[in-house]
Design an enzyme around this catalytic site. Structure first.
Site, PDB file in Angstrom:
ATOM      1  N   TYR A 116      -3.872  -1.966  15.832  1.00 13.68           N
ATOM      2  CA  TYR A 116      -3.532  -1.607  14.454  1.00 13.68           C
ATOM      3  C   TYR A 116      -3.851  -0.130  14.191  1.00 13.68           C
ATOM      4  O   TYR A 116      -4.952   0.330  14.513  1.00 13.68           O
ATOM      5  CB  TYR A 116      -4.323  -2.486  13.470  1.00 13.68           C
ATOM      6  CG  TYR A 116      -4.080  -2.086  12.031  1.00 13.68           C
ATOM      7  CD1 TYR A 116      -2.906  -2.438  11.387  1.00 13.68           C
ATOM      8  CD2 TYR A 116      -5.020  -1.324  11.328  1.00 13.68           C
ATOM      9  CE1 TYR A 116      -2.669  -2.049  10.072  1.00 13.68           C
ATOM     10  CE2 TYR A 116      -4.793  -0.932  10.016  1.00 13.68           C
ATOM     11  CZ  TYR A 116      -3.609  -1.296   9.405  1.00 13.68           C
ATOM     12  OH  TYR A 116      -3.370  -0.908   8.110  1.00 13.68           O
ATOM     13  N   TYR A 139       3.228   0.962  10.125  1.00 13.52           N
ATOM     14  CA  TYR A 139       3.996  -0.269   9.899  1.00 13.52           C
ATOM     15  C   TYR A 139       5.468  -0.154  10.281  1.00 13.52           C
ATOM     16  O   TYR A 139       5.929  -0.770  11.240  1.00 13.52           O
ATOM     17  CB  TYR A 139       3.892  -0.688   8.419  1.00 13.52           C
ATOM     18  CG  TYR A 139       2.523  -1.144   8.005  1.00 13.52           C
ATOM     19  CD1 TYR A 139       2.129  -2.470   8.164  1.00 13.52           C
ATOM     20  CD2 TYR A 139       1.599  -0.253   7.445  1.00 13.52           C
ATOM     21  CE1 TYR A 139       0.878  -2.902   7.778  1.00 13.52           C
ATOM     22  CE2 TYR A 139       0.336  -0.674   7.061  1.00 13.52           C
ATOM     23  CZ  TYR A 139      -0.015  -1.993   7.224  1.00 13.52           C
ATOM     24  OH  TYR A 139      -1.267  -2.419   6.847  1.00 13.52           O
ATOM     25  N   LYS A 187       3.822  -3.050  -1.393  1.00 11.33           N
ATOM     26  CA  LYS A 187       2.674  -3.391  -2.245  1.00 11.33           C
ATOM     27  C   LYS A 187       2.974  -3.090  -3.703  1.00 11.33           C
ATOM     28  O   LYS A 187       2.466  -3.751  -4.604  1.00 11.33           O
ATOM     29  CB  LYS A 187       1.416  -2.651  -1.787  1.00 11.33           C
ATOM     30  CG  LYS A 187       1.060  -2.841  -0.318  1.00 11.33           C
ATOM     31  CD  LYS A 187       1.018  -4.290   0.081  1.00 11.33           C
ATOM     32  CE  LYS A 187       0.643  -4.545   1.538  1.00 11.33           C
ATOM     33  NZ  LYS A 187       1.292  -3.747   2.560  1.00 11.33           N
TER      34      LYS A 187
HETATM   35  C1  LIG Z   1       1.150  -3.830   3.956  1.00 10.94           C
HETATM   36  C2  LIG Z   1       2.350  -3.269   4.592  1.00 10.94           C
HETATM   37  C3  LIG Z   1       3.218  -4.076   5.359  1.00 10.94           C
HETATM   38  C4  LIG Z   1       2.942  -5.514   5.664  1.00 10.94           C
HETATM   39  O1  LIG Z   1       3.091  -6.340   4.559  1.00 10.94           O
HETATM   40  P1  LIG Z   1       2.215  -7.681   4.460  1.00 10.94           P
HETATM   41  O2  LIG Z   1       2.677  -8.318   3.229  1.00 10.94           O
HETATM   42  O3  LIG Z   1       0.791  -7.254   4.434  1.00 10.94           O
HETATM   43  O4  LIG Z   1       2.510  -8.464   5.707  1.00 10.94           O
HETATM   44  C5  LIG Z   1       4.356  -3.501   5.880  1.00 10.94           C
HETATM   45  N1  LIG Z   1       4.625  -2.197   5.680  1.00 10.94           N
HETATM   46  C6  LIG Z   1       3.827  -1.393   4.966  1.00 10.94           C
HETATM   47  C7  LIG Z   1       4.190   0.036   4.832  1.00 10.94           C
HETATM   48  C8  LIG Z   1       2.662  -1.905   4.389  1.00 10.94           C
HETATM   49  O5  LIG Z   1       1.862  -1.098   3.696  1.00 10.94           O
END
Ligand SMILES: *Cc1c(COP(=O)(O)O)cnc(C)c1O
Length: 336
Positions: free
Chosen positions: A267, A293, A57
């Site tokens: 999730y 994630y 991000k």
């Molecule tokens: C948001 C996020 C993702 C996924 O990315 P997207 O662009 O939303 O698919 C992967 N890893 C982390 C740590 C994230 O914060």
């Protein structure tokens, strides 16, 4: 002009503010490769972007915040889960640029101020908790923006995960960055594996690799059920992003490889496999993944290696998308 030069020209036309440390390192994972006895494993360290503990991000924020400032914003409004990395990255980037951040988080206010939520608080973001489904969130963001306009502010709404063209473009740029790193090392990358949530990261990577004419497979490991919906959404973001930089090549659903086999119970719910993957990478490479994630994406990579999805002479790059502040909010589940 080479495909790389052509793509660079298109991206350099977009407004961008330098906020993070790039290029992020591309490192070998020699000990993990040996233990898993599969393909050669590499890691692209987007957890080292360096703004506020790092992550995908933050890379997105360079283009997102430039667009916000171009639109005259003095406050940004966004949304995410309670432990949202995106919300934390938004709050940090906003502060660095002298903007206010309002974070509309989906869920109940937890008793403990932990992980990303603590960081949101340190950044002085205004956090509002709402108990609604994701379908209703867009209208709440719009209402918040109207409310701010009524107070004389100029708000800029960032969609969840910054998964819209201004966010996804950062991962088109990341594809160029990785392309150059591979070229310097004479490395032929066969596959990139990464965690997929709201689709922007994969949308950018798929588009970037298509424009660069690489044959790299971009394999998303979804952290939410319903990969079909996410794949459609990803292709859509990819096409909107292509339009933003004037590329004609359409991205179809077949261009998006996504699995939801490693979600586990849902999730944000730590799976046994993700916990083991996280501990294995910590103990072989000294690298921390996150519970929501990258731990799940790594459990997917390990699962696919066990199923002989790759050849031994393949080079597989795991994209570390960050998320490590959430480790502290999962301390009880993570202990062995
Ligand atoms: C948001 C996020 C993702 C996924 O990315 P997207 O662009 O939303 O698919 C992967 N890893 C982390 C740590 C994230 O914060």
């Amino acid at each position: 002009m080479t495909p790389l030069e052509a793509l660079r020209t298109r991206i350099e036309r977009l407004p961008r503010i330098r906020l993070v440390n790039l290029p992020t390192p591309l490192e070998e994972m020699a000990r993990l490769t040996k233990i898993l006895d599969g393909p050669q494993l590499w890691i692209k360290r987007d957890d080292c972007t360096g703004l506020a503990f790092g992550g995908n991000k933050e890379r997105k924020m360079e283009f997102v915040m430039a667009d916000a400032l171009n639109n005259g914003a003095d406050v940004v409004v966004t949304t995410g889960a309670v432990q949202s990395n995106h919300a934390r990255s938004t709050a940090a980037a906003a502060r660095k640029l002298g903007l206010k951040a309002i974070l509309v988080l989906r869920g109940k206010e937890p008793q403990e101020l932990d992980g990303n939520l603590l960081l949101d608080n340190l950044f002085g973001a205004e956090v509002r908790f709402v108990s609604v489904g994701w379908q209703e969130i867009d209208s709440i963001l719009e209402e918040t923006a109207r409310e701010l306009e009524g107070q004389g502010h100029t708000p800029y709404v960032i969609p969840g995960g910054a998964s819209y063209p201004q966010g996804a473009i950062a991962y088109v740029q990341a594809s160029m960055e990785l392309y150059e790193q591979a070229r310097e090392r004479k490395l032929k990358i066969d596959c990139i594996v990464h965690a997929a949530g709201s689709g922007g990261t994969q949308a950018g990577l798929v588009l970037g690799n298509k424009a660069l004419k690489t044959e790299i497979q971009v394999l998303g490991v979804s952290v939410k059920p319903d990969a079909k919906w996410l794949a459609e959404r990803t292709a859509q973001i990819s096409n909107e992003t292509a339009k933003l930089i004037g590329l004609e090549e359409p991205i179809s659903l077949e261009d998006v490889s996504l699995t939801d086999e490693y979600v586990g119970e849902g999730y944000g719910i730590l799976s046994k496999e993700a916990r083991e993957a996280l501990r294995l990478v910590a103990q072989t490479e000294g690298i921390l993944l996150d519970p929501v994630y990258t731990g799940k994406a790594m459990s997917g990579l390990i699962g696919m290696i066990k199923k002989k999805h790759f050849n031994k002479d393949n080079n597989v790059v795991f994209l570390h998308t960050g998320g490590t502040p959430a480790l502290f909010a999962y301390k009880w589940q993570l202990r062995s």
